[in-house]
Design a protein around this motif. Structure first.
Motif, PDB file in Angstrom:
ATOM      1  N   TYR A  61       0.789  -1.134  -0.068  1.00 21.37           N
ATOM      2  CA  TYR A  61      -0.059   0.050  -0.059  1.00 21.37           C
ATOM      3  C   TYR A  61       0.838   1.219  -0.177  1.00 21.37           C
ATOM      4  O   TYR A  61       0.633   2.112  -0.867  1.00 21.37           O
ATOM      5  CB  TYR A  61      -0.824   0.006   1.235  1.00 21.37           C
ATOM      6  CG  TYR A  61      -1.709   1.333   1.632  1.00 21.37           C
ATOM      7  CD1 TYR A  61      -2.647   1.887   0.827  1.00 21.37           C
ATOM      8  CD2 TYR A  61      -1.232   2.069   2.485  1.00 21.37           C
ATOM      9  CE1 TYR A  61      -3.374   2.947   0.914  1.00 21.37           C
ATOM     10  CE2 TYR A  61      -2.117   3.273   2.929  1.00 21.37           C
ATOM     11  CZ  TYR A  61      -2.809   3.639   1.832  1.00 21.37           C
ATOM     12  OH  TYR A  61      -3.696   4.964   2.373  1.00 21.37           O
ATOM     13  N   CYS A  65       1.416   4.240  -2.956  1.00 27.44           N
ATOM     14  CA  CYS A  65       1.278   5.571  -2.934  1.00 27.44           C
ATOM     15  C   CYS A  65       2.711   6.067  -3.237  1.00 27.44           C
ATOM     16  O   CYS A  65       2.590   7.321  -3.658  1.00 27.44           O
ATOM     17  CB  CYS A  65       1.097   5.720  -1.129  1.00 27.44           C
ATOM     18  SG  CYS A  65      -0.662   5.359  -0.526  1.00 27.44           S
ATOM     19  N   VAL A  85      -6.950   9.836  -4.569  1.00 26.00           N
ATOM     20  CA  VAL A  85      -7.518   9.202  -3.622  1.00 26.00           C
ATOM     21  C   VAL A  85      -6.757   8.307  -2.947  1.00 26.00           C
ATOM     22  O   VAL A  85      -6.654   8.389  -1.589  1.00 26.00           O
ATOM     23  CB  VAL A  85      -8.876   8.472  -4.072  1.00 26.00           C
ATOM     24  CG1 VAL A  85      -9.368   7.280  -3.047  1.00 26.00           C
ATOM     25  CG2 VAL A  85      -9.994   9.522  -4.647  1.00 26.00           C
ATOM     26  N   LEU A  86      -5.867   7.807  -3.464  1.00 26.48           N
ATOM     27  CA  LEU A  86      -4.755   6.835  -2.793  1.00 26.48           C
ATOM     28  C   LEU A  86      -3.900   7.821  -1.871  1.00 26.48           C
ATOM     29  O   LEU A  86      -3.584   7.474  -0.536  1.00 26.48           O
ATOM     30  CB  LEU A  86      -3.740   6.229  -3.699  1.00 26.48           C
ATOM     31  CG  LEU A  86      -3.176   5.010  -3.073  1.00 26.48           C
ATOM     32  CD1 LEU A  86      -4.067   4.097  -2.759  1.00 26.48           C
ATOM     33  CD2 LEU A  86      -2.299   4.374  -4.286  1.00 26.48           C
ATOM     34  N   ILE A  88      -4.777  10.861  -0.715  1.00 28.15           N
ATOM     35  CA  ILE A  88      -5.546  11.543   0.632  1.00 28.15           C
ATOM     36  C   ILE A  88      -5.691  10.097   1.394  1.00 28.15           C
ATOM     37  O   ILE A  88      -5.356  10.499   2.835  1.00 28.15           O
ATOM     38  CB  ILE A  88      -6.765  11.926   0.030  1.00 28.15           C
ATOM     39  CG1 ILE A  88      -6.508  13.063  -0.762  1.00 28.15           C
ATOM     40  CG2 ILE A  88      -8.074  12.234   1.281  1.00 28.15           C
ATOM     41  CD1 ILE A  88      -8.100  13.658  -1.712  1.00 28.15           C
ATOM     42  N   SER A  89      -5.882   9.105   1.027  1.00 34.21           N
ATOM     43  CA  SER A  89      -6.036   7.796   2.250  1.00 34.21           C
ATOM     44  C   SER A  89      -4.829   7.651   2.957  1.00 34.21           C
ATOM     45  O   SER A  89      -4.806   7.318   4.220  1.00 34.21           O
ATOM     46  CB  SER A  89      -6.550   6.626   1.531  1.00 34.21           C
ATOM     47  OG  SER A  89      -5.515   6.039   0.627  1.00 34.21           O
ATOM     48  N   ALA A  90      -3.441   7.935   2.281  1.00 27.95           N
ATOM     49  CA  ALA A  90      -2.200   7.668   2.982  1.00 27.95           C
ATOM     50  C   ALA A  90      -2.154   8.970   4.080  1.00 27.95           C
ATOM     51  O   ALA A  90      -1.624   8.656   4.931  1.00 27.95           O
ATOM     52  CB  ALA A  90      -1.249   7.730   1.868  1.00 27.95           C
ATOM     53  N   VAL A  92      -4.717  10.343   5.713  1.00 29.05           N
ATOM     54  CA  VAL A  92      -5.664   9.998   6.604  1.00 29.05           C
ATOM     55  C   VAL A  92      -5.073   8.823   7.408  1.00 29.05           C
ATOM     56  O   VAL A  92      -4.877   8.914   8.704  1.00 29.05           O
ATOM     57  CB  VAL A  92      -7.064   9.595   6.170  1.00 29.05           C
ATOM     58  CG1 VAL A  92      -7.759   8.866   7.231  1.00 29.05           C
ATOM     59  CG2 VAL A  92      -7.818  10.761   5.503  1.00 29.05           C
ATOM     60  N   VAL A  93      -4.389   7.807   6.909  1.00 27.59           N
ATOM     61  CA  VAL A  93      -3.804   6.792   7.457  1.00 27.59           C
ATOM     62  C   VAL A  93      -2.614   7.186   8.545  1.00 27.59           C
ATOM     63  O   VAL A  93      -2.393   6.940   9.544  1.00 27.59           O
ATOM     64  CB  VAL A  93      -3.109   5.656   6.702  1.00 27.59           C
ATOM     65  CG1 VAL A  93      -2.170   4.765   7.225  1.00 27.59           C
ATOM     66  CG2 VAL A  93      -4.369   4.897   6.100  1.00 27.59           C
TER      67      VAL A  93
END
Length: 163
Positions: A61, A65, A85-86, A88-90, A92-93
Motif C-alpha cells: 500500500y 502511494c 484518492v490513494l 488522501i487515504s495515505a 488519513v492513515v
C-alpha cells in the motif's frame, strides 16, 4: 518551484516507509513464531502468518502511494483520480497512525508520522488546480462581435420581473 522536490521527497519517504513497515511486521511475525506461546488461546503460527501478511499488504500500500508520488514528480502534473484518492487515504492513515503512536511508541514516532502527513498534504496542495486569474474572460462570455457560433446575435436572457 517547490512542487517537484516535494513530490520526490514524498516518493522516497513512502518507499522507505513501505520497506520499514514490511520489515517490522515480518520481524514481529518471526518473534511471535519463535515465542511458541498462545495469547488467549490463539494459535501462535496463525498470529505469525497474520503479522507477515499484514506487513506485506501495508508495505505494498505504501509502495503504491510512493509510486503515485513518483509519477507526480516525473510528470510534474497533479495526481488525478485513483492516485489522488490513494494519497488522501495515505494522509488519513498517517494522521491515525500518528495519534496511535503518541500513546504507544512515543513522541518521536508521532513527529515522524506528522512529518509524513504534512509532506503528503503539501504535495496535494502544491499540485492543486490553479485558480482562474481575475482578468480572465469567463467561459460563458460571448465571442468577439457579439455573434454566436452560427453567426446569429448573442442575447442575454431577460431579467426576471417582480410583481
Amino acid at each position: 518551484m517547490i512542487r517537484r522536490p516535494v513530490a520526490w521527497v514524498v516518493a522516497v519517504v513512502l518507499f522507505a516507509e513501505a520497506l520499514g513497515v514490511a520489515a517490522l511486521n515480518w520481524f514481529l511475525g518471526m518473534v511471535v513464531d519463535r515465542q511458541d506461546m498462545s495469547l488467549a488461546g490463539l494459535d501462535p503460527h496463525m498470529m505469525s502468518v497474520s503479522s507477515k501478511i499484514g506487513g506485506i499488504v501495508f508495505g505494498l500500500y505504501f509502495a503504491l502511494c510512493g509510486l503515485v508520488a513518483l509519477l507526480v514528480a516525473l510528470r510534474d502534473r497533479p495526481p488525478a483520480g485513483f492516485g489522488r484518492v490513494l494519497l488522501i487515504s495515505a494522509a488519513v492513515v498517517h494522521g491515525l497512525l500518528g495519534a496511535f503512536t503518541w500513546g504507544l511508541v512515543g513522541w518521536t514516532a508521532f513527529l515522524f508520522m506528522v512529518l509524513v502527513l504534512a509532506l503528503i498534504v503539501l504535495l496535494l496542495m502544491t499540485y492543486d488546480r490553479p485558480a482562474e486569474p481575475a482578468d480572465a474572460e469567463p467561459a460563458d462570455a460571448a465571442p468577439e462581435g457579439g455573434k454566436g457560433g452560427d453567426g446569429s446575435p448573442v442575447t442575454s436572457p431577460p431579467a426576471p420581473t417582480t410583481p
